[in-house]
Design a protein around this motif. Structure first.
Motif, PDB file in Angstrom:
ATOM      1  N   ARG A  78       6.526 -26.629 -11.201  1.00  0.00           N
ATOM      2  CA  ARG A  78       7.585 -26.872 -10.222  1.00  0.00           C
ATOM      3  C   ARG A  78       8.737 -27.682 -10.814  1.00  0.00           C
ATOM      4  O   ARG A  78       9.913 -27.399 -10.542  1.00  0.00           O
ATOM      5  CB  ARG A  78       7.006 -27.598  -9.011  1.00  0.00           C
ATOM      6  N   GLU A  79       8.439 -28.696 -11.616  1.00  0.00           N
ATOM      7  CA  GLU A  79       9.503 -29.532 -12.171  1.00  0.00           C
ATOM      8  C   GLU A  79      10.406 -28.729 -13.092  1.00  0.00           C
ATOM      9  O   GLU A  79      11.625 -28.947 -13.134  1.00  0.00           O
ATOM     10  CB  GLU A  79       8.906 -30.727 -12.923  1.00  0.00           C
ATOM     11  N   TYR A  82      12.767 -26.860 -10.970  1.00  0.00           N
ATOM     12  CA  TYR A  82      13.814 -27.728 -10.456  1.00  0.00           C
ATOM     13  C   TYR A  82      14.918 -27.927 -11.499  1.00  0.00           C
ATOM     14  O   TYR A  82      16.109 -27.910 -11.190  1.00  0.00           O
ATOM     15  CB  TYR A  82      13.236 -29.091 -10.072  1.00  0.00           C
ATOM     16  N   ALA A  86      18.732 -26.738 -11.208  1.00  0.00           N
ATOM     17  CA  ALA A  86      19.835 -27.681 -11.355  1.00  0.00           C
ATOM     18  C   ALA A  86      20.878 -27.132 -12.316  1.00  0.00           C
ATOM     19  O   ALA A  86      22.087 -27.294 -12.116  1.00  0.00           O
ATOM     20  CB  ALA A  86      19.311 -29.031 -11.864  1.00  0.00           C
TER      21      ALA A  86
END
Length: 265
Positions: A78-79, A82, A86
């Motif tokens: 998930r990170e 992200y 971004a």
């Protein structure tokens, strides 16, 4: 990210090297997406599997990688998504499209998503899932077929052939003459109407409509798509959704600087 490295502790250089290796493994996970085995990953980065495994454990602990509990294969976490979002977030197409898709989802209660052209083809970068009992969700990061999805066919219609050539050649292998003719007809329809409706092309029982979003110079910036179960996304509902999606795509395109009225009424 904390990783035990084989070189003895000695300061900054080892830390930089560890970070470089970790980034290299993240890139490899992206290249081998959606998931890969430890053996294949180790071969891809040219490192011993034991060393790759140590880095993977650190990446998993920090949320940048994950392991499937059934297949034991590894993928981006998930990170990492992200961070990717971004990076994509600076694109006007995502910023401008997101609220329009949210409105469309609220009005029709069907899943809507935005795809842009990535290094592997049509890539989903934003999703507004429906709130119904049965939710059809296309995951962020999913790569869709060029010739086997409504979204992909819109990219195929409006992108420069050089950009789609490699993927087109891969997916064209084994197609019959009739199937090739059907694809050509899809392209003609999309080009003339600015919207594409399909029944169960990518997944049986799932209908979809897609429309292109353009930017300055009338260049394709992305494709917005709405998907729904064939049981509720019936011909009548889908026809209405197609018109709304097309109108939404025109509003977004105008906001991004494309010419108004790219397609006739």
């Amino acid at each position: 990210m904390t990783v035990e490295i084989e070189t003895p502790p000695g300061g900054r250089q080892q830390k930089v090297q560890a970070a470089e290796v970790g980034v290299g493994i993240l890139k490899a996970l992206a290249e081998l997406a959606p998931a890969t085995s430890l053996t294949r990953l180790a071969e891809h980065v040219g490192m011993p599997a034991s060393k790759v495994h140590r880095y993977l454990q650190a990446l998993i602990a920090s949320g940048f990688a994950e392991q499937d509990s059934v297949t034991h294969h590894y993928g981006l976490g998930r990170e990492a998504l992200y961070v990717g979002l971004a990076a994509v977030g600076h694109l006007d197409v995502l910023k401008i499209t997101a609220p329009h898709l949210a409105t469309l989802r609220d009005e029709l209660n069907e899943t809507c998503f935005l795809a842009v052209w990535g290094n592997k083809g049509p890539t989903v970068v934003y999703v507004e899932p429906s709130s119904g009992a049965v939710t059809l969700v296309t995951h962020i990061g999913s790569v869709l077929p060029l010739l086997g999805s409504s979204t992909g066919l819109v990219f195929h219609t409006f992108l420069n052939a050089r950009e789609t050539a490699e993927l087109h050649d891969q997916e064209s292998v084994g197609l019959t003459a009739m199937q090739r003719q059907e694809i050509e007809q899809h392209v003609r329809d999309i080009r003339s109407t600015g919207v594409h409706q399909i029944h169960g092309l990518l997944m049986a029982g799932v209908n979809a409509v897609s429309s292109p979003v353009f930017t300055v110079g009338n260049k394709l910036a992305g494709v917005i798509t709405m998907v729904g179960s064939a049981s509720v996304f019936t011909d009548t509902v889908q026809a209405d959704a197609a018109q709304r999606l097309r109108a939404t795509a025109q509003v977004i395109s105008a906001r991004m600087g494309a010419d108004a009225g790219l397609f006739g009424a």
